[in-house]
Design an enzyme around this catalytic site. Sequence first.
Site, PDB file in Angstrom:
ATOM      1  N   GLU A 100       0.811  -1.220   0.000  1.00 43.46           N
ATOM      2  CA  GLU A 100       0.000   0.000   0.000  1.00 43.46           C
ATOM      3  C   GLU A 100       0.843   1.268   0.000  1.00 43.46           C
ATOM      4  O   GLU A 100       0.491   2.250  -0.658  1.00 43.46           O
ATOM      5  CB  GLU A 100      -0.928   0.001   1.220  1.00 43.46           C
ATOM      6  CG  GLU A 100      -1.900   1.170   1.250  1.00 43.46           C
ATOM      7  CD  GLU A 100      -2.892   1.054   2.388  1.00 43.46           C
ATOM      8  OE1 GLU A 100      -3.865   1.814   2.386  1.00 43.46           O
ATOM      9  OE2 GLU A 100      -2.688   0.204   3.276  1.00 43.46           O
ATOM     10  N   ASP A 101       1.972   1.264   0.713  1.00 46.12           N
ATOM     11  CA  ASP A 101       2.730   2.499   0.918  1.00 46.12           C
ATOM     12  C   ASP A 101       4.021   2.585   0.114  1.00 46.12           C
ATOM     13  O   ASP A 101       4.716   3.597   0.187  1.00 46.12           O
ATOM     14  CB  ASP A 101       3.066   2.667   2.406  1.00 46.12           C
ATOM     15  CG  ASP A 101       1.814   2.878   3.252  1.00 46.12           C
ATOM     16  OD1 ASP A 101       0.776   3.242   2.677  1.00 46.12           O
ATOM     17  OD2 ASP A 101       1.877   2.664   4.475  1.00 46.12           O
TER      18      ASP A 101
END
Length: 747
Positions: A100-101
């Site tokens: 996600e990051d």
Amino acid sequence: MTDARPSTASLGPLAFFRRGTPRPPQPLDPVLDEYRKMYPKGKTGLIERAYIVAERAHRGQSRKSGEPYITHPLAVAEIIAQMGLPDTVIAAALLHDVVEDTEFPLDTLRADFGDEVAAFVDGVTKLDKVTYGDDAQAETVRKMVVAMAKDIRVLLLKLADRLHNARTWKYVPVESARRKAQETLEIYAPLAHRMGLNAIKWELEDLSFKTLYPKIYQEIVDVVAERAPEREKHLAEIRKEIEVELRQMKIKGEITGRPKHYYSVYQKMIVRGRDLAEIYDLVGVRILVSSVRDCYAVLGAMHAKYQPVPGRFKDYIAMPKFNLYQSLHTTVIGPSGKPVELQIRTREMHRRAEYGLASHWRYKENSRSTEASDMGWLRQIADWQQETADPTDFLDSLRGEISRAEVYVFTPRGRLLALPQGATPVDFAYAVHTEVGHKTIGAKVNGRLVPLDSTLDNGDTVEVLTTSDENAHPKRDWLDFVQSTRARNKIRQWFLRERREESIETGRDMLARAIRRQHLPMQRLMSKSTLLALAKEMHYDDVDALYAAIGEHKEQASDVVSRMVEAVGGDEGADEDVTEITRPGTSAIRTRRGDPGISVHGLSDVVVKLAKCCTPVPGDPVQGFVTRGSGVSVHRADCLNLAALSDQQERYIDVQWTGSSDAAFLVQIEVEALDRNRLLSDVVKALADYHVNILGANVSTNRDRVALNTFTFEMADPSHLGAVLAAIRKIDGVYDARRVTGTKRSS
């Protein structure tokens, strides 16, 4: 879920990792230490590789506190290791934010660490999309969280992630921290309780409580601290006496005081209205022993030594709580004459009390745990509250109790929608908007085109493809696979509406043809008032319903024409007076009495009557029409029904008002108003104030709540009609009031 761990030789991007790689950096040591406590012979290679990938992926990123971002995955992994979960879940904890990051793709992670680790990471990533708005219901969000987790361990990962974030809320803006704290208190803490994770539940509650109500929190901390010296003295005294008892019984036990949970104190003091002195468990002792036999032996000894408090004994060993919690609870009067709550349990029970279902994986993978009570506990899980030790079965049970068989999917913008289990992209489209559903021509699920009858899974991102064609409509075969009540109803309503509109048009044409075949005046028989009265008489709501019944062959057009002619007084009446129609339950509108005040050019002693289709009154331009056997019918000069007889000019005759009449003239008005209570009574009262004699009324309301009311009444002096209409227009909610003449509406 299968653990497909690749060999070192197949690592691809991780080929840098070899047997000769130096010992991982020091920050990983706490995680490895916790893991080795639970799995002394467990291999740590997967955890070490996961750390290296996570550290490189997050390099350069920082937390709000200013610390390197990798400190967060490390803290989450340590919490997971303390729960006793295996290396695959610890590896997923280290990697849970890389997809996600960072730019690390899920497919690469799956290739490097196997399907199981990738599934855990993907599950947590999807759960991170669930947002809690001010208008959201906590129970609904809890359902979403549970339903979206493919494995119970995904929930454990999410709880560990939330716990570490809660520990760092002091670095987050106040409003954001308060929002997260409320979400935690209403969603994640109850989930932790549901799964028996008391250690996590208590810490989440206290951290949320501190963030939401800092002043109240500090007050309770201060009150507890004030009582701490007295409490510690009391605990030391009772602890010493219990140690003596255990030595005499030759039972090895561990005696500790119970930690204070401030949110629990707050609930008992504020929510339940209890004084601090009344809260027994502020002074509590926990006794940990080796076996269930020892638990009951210690309980007997405590009841023999101290006076038990009636009604304060609970046996959660024989009858565990729904979340697998086991312990003996009793409250006794201690050596200082003050109540003390005792909790007696085995060490394994204590671990389950702290980490609930998570503690099961230690048993599952540690074959050395063969104690009879442990194995018995595992065998009994399936019989307790319909729960099982298997993560999949347990989660199914949890879903059954909480989620009510729903799936939760995302829109392309991240909005989460709840749909029935088995839902399709068409169900999703109608959940977004009815028009989106009607114009759907295709769908993408997770970026891939799929058939419209595909089944959606929890966490799917769905994009609906629509057409700009204004004539687009749903397909009848969609009814074969849609699951939601909304989608099914909207599709059916569309087809019913389309079929009804076709039926109305067909019925109108059929009725017009039937009238023409009988050479009857079209305008007279198909006037609005005539048709509406007939529709009511035939028990239809409105004229459209009558047309639809004809179009669907529920009524024969010829029969309807016969009833129309009969209602206006037969063929002669159809030729002249078509508005004198008998409504259900009423008699026909009465004929006006006395001299109508009309002279016929060139004739005397002739029967004269005023036509009811246009209701002429003195002052209106008029025209006479010679009927067959009924004298002269007087119409307004612009009457549509008179115009329909223009092919019979030879029967026209000049007439004029004489200015003297003893007749009561028939007048028809139409009142348009906002539908409301007592509207009809207010209009009737206004008419009564002008001493008019109401002969009939027709009331109807459309879908926009606009009432269209028609009143027929007698007036001796029609010149007063303007004053009557002006009085009605002043009534609250009335848009307009006008006279109906059979031609065009007039003020």
